[in-house]
Design a protein around this motif. Structure first.
Motif, short mmCIF file in Angstrom:
data_model
loop_
_atom_site.label_atom_id
_atom_site.label_comp_id
_atom_site.label_asym_id
_atom_site.label_seq_id
_atom_site.Cartn_x
_atom_site.Cartn_y
_atom_site.Cartn_z
N SER A 6 -10.50 -8.90 9.58
CA SER A 6 -10.61 -8.15 8.33
C SER A 6 -9.82 -6.86 8.52
O SER A 6 -10.09 -6.08 9.43
CB SER A 6 -12.09 -7.85 8.07
OG SER A 6 -12.22 -7.29 6.79
N THR A 7 -8.85 -6.67 7.65
CA THR A 7 -7.95 -5.54 7.85
C THR A 7 -8.29 -4.43 6.85
O THR A 7 -8.57 -4.69 5.68
CB THR A 7 -6.49 -5.98 7.64
OG1 THR A 7 -6.44 -6.81 6.47
CG2 THR A 7 -6.00 -6.79 8.82
N MET A 8 -8.25 -3.21 7.35
CA MET A 8 -8.67 -2.07 6.53
C MET A 8 -7.73 -0.89 6.76
O MET A 8 -7.29 -0.67 7.89
CB MET A 8 -10.09 -1.70 6.97
CG MET A 8 -10.68 -0.51 6.30
SD MET A 8 -12.25 -0.12 7.09
CE MET A 8 -11.88 1.53 7.62
N TRP A 9 -7.40 -0.21 5.69
CA TRP A 9 -6.52 0.95 5.80
C TRP A 9 -7.22 2.17 5.20
O TRP A 9 -7.95 2.03 4.22
CB TRP A 9 -5.21 0.72 5.04
CG TRP A 9 -4.33 -0.35 5.61
CD1 TRP A 9 -3.25 -0.18 6.43
CD2 TRP A 9 -4.44 -1.77 5.40
NE1 TRP A 9 -2.69 -1.40 6.75
CE2 TRP A 9 -3.40 -2.39 6.13
CE3 TRP A 9 -5.31 -2.58 4.69
CZ2 TRP A 9 -3.21 -3.77 6.15
CZ3 TRP A 9 -5.12 -3.96 4.71
CH2 TRP A 9 -4.08 -4.53 5.44
N VAL A 10 -6.94 3.32 5.79
CA VAL A 10 -7.48 4.56 5.21
C VAL A 10 -6.33 5.55 5.01
O VAL A 10 -5.34 5.54 5.75
CB VAL A 10 -8.54 5.22 6.11
CG1 VAL A 10 -9.85 4.47 6.06
CG2 VAL A 10 -8.07 5.34 7.55
N ARG A 11 -6.53 6.39 4.02
CA ARG A 11 -5.51 7.40 3.72
C ARG A 11 -5.63 8.57 4.71
O ARG A 11 -4.64 9.22 5.01
CB ARG A 11 -5.75 7.90 2.29
CG ARG A 11 -4.80 8.93 1.79
CD ARG A 11 -5.31 9.43 0.44
NE ARG A 11 -5.28 8.37 -0.57
CZ ARG A 11 -4.17 7.94 -1.17
NH1 ARG A 11 -3.01 8.47 -0.86
NH2 ARG A 11 -4.22 7.00 -2.08
N LEU A 41 0.84 -1.20 0.00
CA LEU A 41 0.00 0.00 0.00
C LEU A 41 0.88 1.24 0.00
O LEU A 41 1.98 1.23 0.58
CB LEU A 41 -0.89 0.00 1.26
CG LEU A 41 -1.97 -1.08 1.32
CD1 LEU A 41 -2.70 -1.02 2.66
CD2 LEU A 41 -2.96 -0.92 0.17
N PRO A 42 0.39 2.32 -0.59
CA PRO A 42 1.16 3.57 -0.54
C PRO A 42 1.41 3.95 0.92
O PRO A 42 0.59 3.66 1.80
CB PRO A 42 0.24 4.59 -1.20
CG PRO A 42 -0.72 3.78 -2.01
CD PRO A 42 -0.87 2.46 -1.34
N SER A 43 2.53 4.64 1.18
CA SER A 43 2.92 4.87 2.57
C SER A 43 1.91 5.75 3.32
O SER A 43 1.83 5.70 4.54
CB SER A 43 4.32 5.47 2.64
OG SER A 43 4.28 6.73 2.02
N ASP A 44 1.11 6.52 2.59
CA ASP A 44 0.15 7.35 3.34
C ASP A 44 -1.05 6.54 3.87
O ASP A 44 -1.93 7.08 4.53
CB ASP A 44 -0.30 8.60 2.56
CG ASP A 44 -0.63 8.33 1.13
OD1 ASP A 44 -0.52 7.17 0.73
OD2 ASP A 44 -1.01 9.26 0.40
N PHE A 45 -1.09 5.23 3.60
CA PHE A 45 -2.09 4.36 4.24
C PHE A 45 -1.57 3.83 5.57
O PHE A 45 -2.31 3.13 6.28
CB PHE A 45 -2.44 3.18 3.35
CG PHE A 45 -3.40 3.50 2.23
CD1 PHE A 45 -4.77 3.36 2.43
CD2 PHE A 45 -2.96 3.93 0.99
CE1 PHE A 45 -5.67 3.64 1.41
CE2 PHE A 45 -3.86 4.21 -0.03
CZ PHE A 45 -5.21 4.07 0.18
N GLY A 96 -2.80 8.57 7.81
CA GLY A 96 -3.48 7.31 7.48
C GLY A 96 -3.26 6.28 8.56
O GLY A 96 -2.72 6.57 9.62
N GLY A 97 -3.69 5.05 8.25
CA GLY A 97 -3.44 3.97 9.19
C GLY A 97 -4.39 2.81 8.98
O GLY A 97 -5.35 2.91 8.20
N GLY A 98 -4.09 1.73 9.68
CA GLY A 98 -4.89 0.51 9.52
C GLY A 98 -5.64 0.15 10.78
O GLY A 98 -5.28 0.57 11.89
#
Ligand code: PLP
Length: 623
Positions: A313-318, A128-132, A141-143
């Protein structure tokens, strides 16, 4: 139960689980029970006094296991894999033992901190791009871990809705939220999981479901046109859900095309990689993620394809602030002095309470290593390719999807073959030898074969193909019998239950004609079984396409494999040599009569027959 007994029962339970996992292949993959089976086995009221552990465990094997579908079985090829590895089971055990509810950093700091770190690990593994990610400097961002992909899609859609309403409100401060809401429109492909539709339904927003291309991939131009049309009608596009690895056939939306269009239109682009997103840990699949840099959020389920138990279930946001603005409520009793410096995951999802799920994923990643997990994914993909090759070698079948991951969609060829394929699938599933589920691909009924078992082998694939071809041959030959028999189709196909019965009166001469007409295929299959009135049904082998059995036999006890059976009593004019042909009684075929009589029919004068067509239940079209 005290600590001493817990130690003992705990050891026994580990032994039970280990034994179960080692020997699961010896069980029937799907249970052979009817709805309500357990009600007869378990008391209708809870015990007032506590019961001993041995009594409880005895019921597990005798009452529970008979109703279990064994997802870890080597013959389980339905849905997607359900992650289940020893390190993961141990991680969940420890989480249960600790029993902490880590809704905020203060509620149990390790729960939050490990989750943030492991999500950064996995985010990097996926590429994933680093801003996630959480840790790069200045990242917002973060997961986070959610219970399911459906929940990920829902919270992202809610966040997108909140964001768009906020933007609209700034432009039209005096317009009611409800009016603004009525303008919002989301987009996904026809192939997207139904959870997108559910999320839009919950959020009370419009959803436009778009046609994918011939490869079942949603393309940029389709999205662009829909957005343009909707804007022209005064609607406000706010959310796009793209899928990497669709549920029916693991097709991939064209993220590289969709991404810039979604971004330019000011929508929140979510990328759902519930199953195939896990494969992005292998460099060779990363090309499928091109365009992710335009996404606002991404999810995959390690509990599907990364050896981690449900739920994970893993989720990341910008932008974590855009996510949480839709979900923050902050009563005093949940506030703490470190709020400014720490993550409180209660703001990232719907439930307040959260299990310590990061432990199991941490155990899995550490114990297998990135390389071990890549090998696991690659092996499943290799085996799917082997299965695909077997399907392609048999010209009765066709492959219906582009096989990139661990799923092959296939079917018996023929434009009008939906019913035949349904029957093939239900015959196989009912046999308990394999378990697969169907899907609709390009409007056709297809059978999904997914490589699911953790240590699936070539021999499992070969076994599965043997079973499939055996049942296909049987079914196709029965079709020939049906065709050649000349019996009215409504008689042969009539069914209103799993096993349909229709009375069919025939003259004995008609029966003989029928037998003669279908004689060749039967002879080829060596498949006439004839049993007298008292004969044992058990001796009707599984391969018979046509069985003749005595009138008194119960229909239910005819094996499920028969495609066509005639039940009745054969008139005693079936004696060797038959009868002379007359106007009323056409000539009998002595040779066939001789063969039949040798097989000991119970002969009477009755000539009423019951045709029985095996019509196992339809499966629902999509998992
Ligand atoms: N998205 C996709 C692409 C899926 O394949 C599935 C389930 O198979 C889901 C979402 C729903 O997953 P969950 O059961 O975690 O909600």
């Amino acid at each position: 139960m005290d600590t001493k007994e817990f130690r003992q029962r705990g050891r026994e339970m580990i032994d039970y689980i280990a034994e179960y996992m080692e020997s699961v292949g010896e069980r029937r993959v799907t249970p052979d029970v009817e709805p309500g089976y357990l009600r007869d086995l378990i008391p209708s009221k809870a015990p007032y006094e506590g019961e001993g552990w041995p009594e409880i465990m005895a019921d597990v094997e005798t009452k529970i296991m008979p109703g279990v579908t064994h997802w870890q079985h080597p013959r389980f090829h339905a849905y997607f894999p359900s992650g289940n590895s020893f390190p993961s089971i141990l991680g969940d055990m420890l989480s249960d033992g600790i029993g902490a509810i880590g809704f905020s950093w203060a509620a149990s700091p390790a729960c939050t901190e490990l989750e943030t770190i492991v999500l950064d690990w996995l985010g990097q593994m996926i590429g994933l791009p680093s801003d996630f990610l959480s840790f790069p400097e200045n990242s917002i961002g973060g997961g986070v871990m959610q219970s399911s992909a459906s929940e990920c899609v829902l919270v992202c859609l809610l966040a997108a809705r909140a964001q768009k309403i906020k933007e609209l409100k700034a432009l039209h401060p005096f317009v009611e939220d409800g009016v603004l809401l009525s303008k919002l429109v989301a987009y996904c492909s026809k192939e997207a999981h139904s959870c997108v539709e559910k999320a839009a339904m919950i959020a009370f927003t419009k959803l436009r479901i778009l046609d994918p291309d011939a490869d079942l991939s949603l393309r940029g131009a389709t999205l662009a046109q829909a957005i343009e049309e909707d804007k022209a009608m005064g609607l406000v596009p706010f959310f796009v859900s793209a899928t990497l690895g669709t549920t029916s056939c693991v097709s991939f939306d064209n993220l590289a095309e969709i991404g810039p269009i979604a971004e330019e239109a000011g929508t929140w682009l979510h990328v759902d990689g519930a199953y195939a997103g896990n494969a992005m840990i292998c460099p060779e699949f990363k090309y499928l993620m091109k365009g992710i840099e335009h996404a606002m959020s991404f999810n995959c389920n390690p509990n599907k394809w990364l050896l981690t138990n449900f739920d994970c279930s893993t989720m990341w946001v910008r932008d974590r602030f855009k996510l949480t603005q839709a979900l923050v409520v902050d009563p005093l009793y949940l506030q703490h002095s470190h709020s400014g410096k720490s993550i409180d995951y209660r703001h990232w999802g719907i439930p307040l309470s959260r299990r310590f799920r990061a432990l199991k994923l941490w155990f899995v990643i550490r114990n297998y290593g990135v390389a071990g997990l890549q090998n696991y994914i690659r092996e499943h993909c290799r085996l799917a390719k082997c299965f695909e090759a077997l399907v392609r070698e048999d010209d009765r079948f066709e492959v219906c999807n582009i096989v990139r991951m661990g799923l092959v969609c296939f079917r018996l060829k023929g434009n009008d073959n939906n019913d035949l394929n349904k029957k093939l699938l239900s015959n196989i599933n009912e046999s308990g030898k394999l378990h697969m589920v169907p899907a609709a691909v390009h409007g056709k009924f297809v059978i999904r074969f997914c490589v699911c078992a953790q240590d699936a082998k070539d021999s499992d694939i070969e076994y599965a193909w043997d079973v499939i071809t055996e049942y296909a041959t049987e079914l196709l030959e029965a079709e020939i019998v049906k065709e050649k028999s000349g019996l009215p189709l409504d008689v042969l196909e009539h069914s209103n239950e799993e096993v349909g019965q229709v009375a069919h009166k025939v003259e004995i001469s008609e029966l003989m004609d029928l037998m003669e007409r279908v004689h060749m295929p039967i002879q080829k299959q060596n498949s006439i079984a004839s049993i007298g009135r008292q004969g044992s049904l058990a001796s009707v082998g599984r391969q018979q396409s046509l069985a003749i059995i005595g009138r008194q036999q119960s229909l239910a006890s005819i094996g499920r494999q028969q495609s066509l059976a005639y039940i009745g009593e054969v008139g005693n004019n079936l004696s060797e040599g038959g009868e002379q042909e007359t106007a009323n009684k056409p000539r009998q075929r002595p040779s066939l009569a001789k063969r039949l009589s040798k097989r000991q029919f119970s002969f009477t004068d009755t000539i009423e027959f019951v045709g029985m067509v095996n019509t196992a239940q339809d499966e629902s079209m999509n998992p």
